[in-house]
Design a protein around this motif. Sequence first.
Motif, PDB file in Angstrom:
ATOM      1  N   GLU A  84     -28.925  56.606  45.997  1.00  0.00           N
ATOM      2  CA  GLU A  84     -29.218  55.275  44.832  1.00  0.00           C
ATOM      3  C   GLU A  84     -28.480  55.024  44.051  1.00  0.00           C
ATOM      4  N   SER A  87     -25.577  52.984  46.006  1.00  0.00           N
ATOM      5  CA  SER A  87     -26.197  51.528  46.165  1.00  0.00           C
ATOM      6  C   SER A  87     -26.269  50.661  44.853  1.00  0.00           C
ATOM      7  N   LEU A  88     -26.475  51.491  43.895  1.00  0.00           N
ATOM      8  CA  LEU A  88     -26.141  50.760  42.230  1.00  0.00           C
ATOM      9  C   LEU A  88     -24.881  50.316  42.230  1.00  0.00           C
ATOM     10  N   TYR A  89     -23.855  51.353  42.642  1.00  0.00           N
ATOM     11  CA  TYR A  89     -22.601  50.920  42.261  1.00  0.00           C
ATOM     12  C   TYR A  89     -22.090  49.699  43.434  1.00  0.00           C
ATOM     13  N   ALA A  90     -22.507  49.674  44.349  1.00  0.00           N
ATOM     14  CA  ALA A  90     -22.206  48.835  45.348  1.00  0.00           C
ATOM     15  C   ALA A  90     -22.898  47.334  45.040  1.00  0.00           C
ATOM     16  N   ASP A  91     -23.940  47.195  44.356  1.00  0.00           N
ATOM     17  CA  ASP A  91     -24.363  46.160  43.631  1.00  0.00           C
ATOM     18  C   ASP A  91     -23.760  45.544  42.579  1.00  0.00           C
ATOM     19  N   GLY A  94     -20.303  43.998  43.640  1.00  0.00           N
ATOM     20  CA  GLY A  94     -20.501  43.089  44.536  1.00  0.00           C
ATOM     21  C   GLY A  94     -20.099  43.012  45.932  1.00  0.00           C
ATOM     22  N   PRO A  97     -24.062  43.482  51.218  1.00  0.00           N
ATOM     23  CA  PRO A  97     -24.964  44.291  52.000  1.00  0.00           C
ATOM     24  C   PRO A  97     -24.536  44.746  53.281  1.00  0.00           C
ATOM     25  N   GLN A 100     -22.086  47.634  53.293  1.00  0.00           N
ATOM     26  CA  GLN A 100     -22.597  48.907  52.434  1.00  0.00           C
ATOM     27  C   GLN A 100     -22.897  49.894  53.448  1.00  0.00           C
TER      28      GLN A 100
END
Length: 559
Positions: A84, A87-91, A94, A97, A100
């Motif tokens: 998680e 995923s947060l840092y990926a969002d 930018g 998906p 990722q």
Amino acid sequence: MDALVRLDDVRKSFGATRAVDGVCASVPVGRVTGLVGADGAGKTTLLRLMAGLLAPDGGTVSASDALGYMPQRFGLYEDLTVAENLSLYADLRGLAPAEQGDTFARLLSFSGLAGFETRLAGKLSGGMKQKLGLACALVATPRLLLLDEPSVGVDPVSRRELWRMVHELADQGVAVVWSTAYLDEAERCHSVLLLDQGRLIYDGPPKDLTQRMRGRSFAVRGIMDRRVVQAAARRHVGVADALIQGAAVRLVLAEGAAVPAAAELGAPQAVVEPVAPRFEDAFIALLDRHGGPVPALPEIVHHPRPRGGAVVEARDLVRRFGDFTAVDHVGFDVAPGEIFGLLGPNGAGKSTTFRMLCGLMEPSSGVARVAGIDLASAAPEAKQRLGYMSQKFSLYPDLSVRQNLDFFAGVYGLSGARRKAVCGAMLDVFALGPMADTNAGQLPLGFKQRLALAAAILHGPDILFLDEPTSGVDPLVRREFWGHINTLAGDGVAVLVTTHFLDEAEYCDRIGIVYRGRLIAVGSPEEIKASARNPEQPDPTLEDAFIALVEACDREERS
């Protein structure tokens, strides 16, 4: 060479303290730039200025906005899992998906976190938290990567892998700034910025600074008592620095000083021979704040203890957590006056073994005995005989330095004038007087560690447990700590210490290496290094030997 960071007469103050004082420097692309200095030198402030998290009071900072930043303190969400957080840092960065999955797999493999995707970040070990922090900083490959002491609490195997990854990034054109208190790491950088009290005192390749020390580094070999020779060397007017290194004592001479005779060091049978200089030699000489006696500990702490027999005994210790065996039939002894180092990768079982021997955790089976007392039957009695400094700062952050010392003195049964005298002596010995009324949580890292050590020894324990006591502190503080530890060992205190800094493990009389919960090697530093000697590696370091033993264990497991 193109620069992604330019600093021009940069200044930053906090009240009366000038943290950064007129720094002019640049950070080129495709290079690893080390940011080096003692505690309070201004490293973190300068990194935060580069990251745009602070505004300078004067001068200019120009830096790429395509950057990744890993702070010194763990800054991720402890209530989120590893996956998680990624995923947060990926969002936030930018990352598409579709990209990722492959990115997360690569980062999890690199960081050794594969298989831990569902574990809460707050439940990770200190080293695993550092790896997750770096992984999150690399989610979107930056042009500029700022790392504030990323290897604190990271074991040698992971640290070597971390450096491999960082140099790969530099080869791809990323500009990396690596802040560190470990000077062997500075030698791995292409160039270093050396700070002292906010000022830039060296900017260039580490090898150029090291070469200034040519002809000033020596080793005293063939000695009976390393601590006696080190103490004599520190008193010698021509010696700028004296450090235990395995069975030898390493000397750095003052500029222009003659080489001392072995007899002057209290070891007429010894040999004093030249050795190649290290960056740490140059660092200590350049700062010129070294040598001289370590401040004397108060009488309640510094007094002779009886010798003979083992005072710490681990007999076939096992600790299970459900189906997981954290400590698997570990056994060793520690004698009075012996410094025993317990080494191992993150999660190997070192801290769990420590906690069982301190009476903080019950073994699933086996015997933990301290000063002849079985901790299963008389833990409170045994605890009065020992001092314990935990891996994580565990004093009271909302109490002042003075209040913390007073509280722990009371816990250990000191009272009245004696209690007041001991607390006052500890403020003086550990240079905590100017911060006596400062809350412990607001102290810089080096002073937190000083306070924690003071609280662990103020009652004069016979056995001292130190769980990574110098993690993240600079070489000056590390020397101060080991001066006190050597004094206590000379008094007959049994010392059990864990560390990831293997140069520091050279100070121990014996070391044990724990891997996957098992004790895979025990011996003196010289014996451990000898086990890894071969034609390709005729003079292995302790880190070389550590990694060779771990890799051999892995091969045996696979076969």
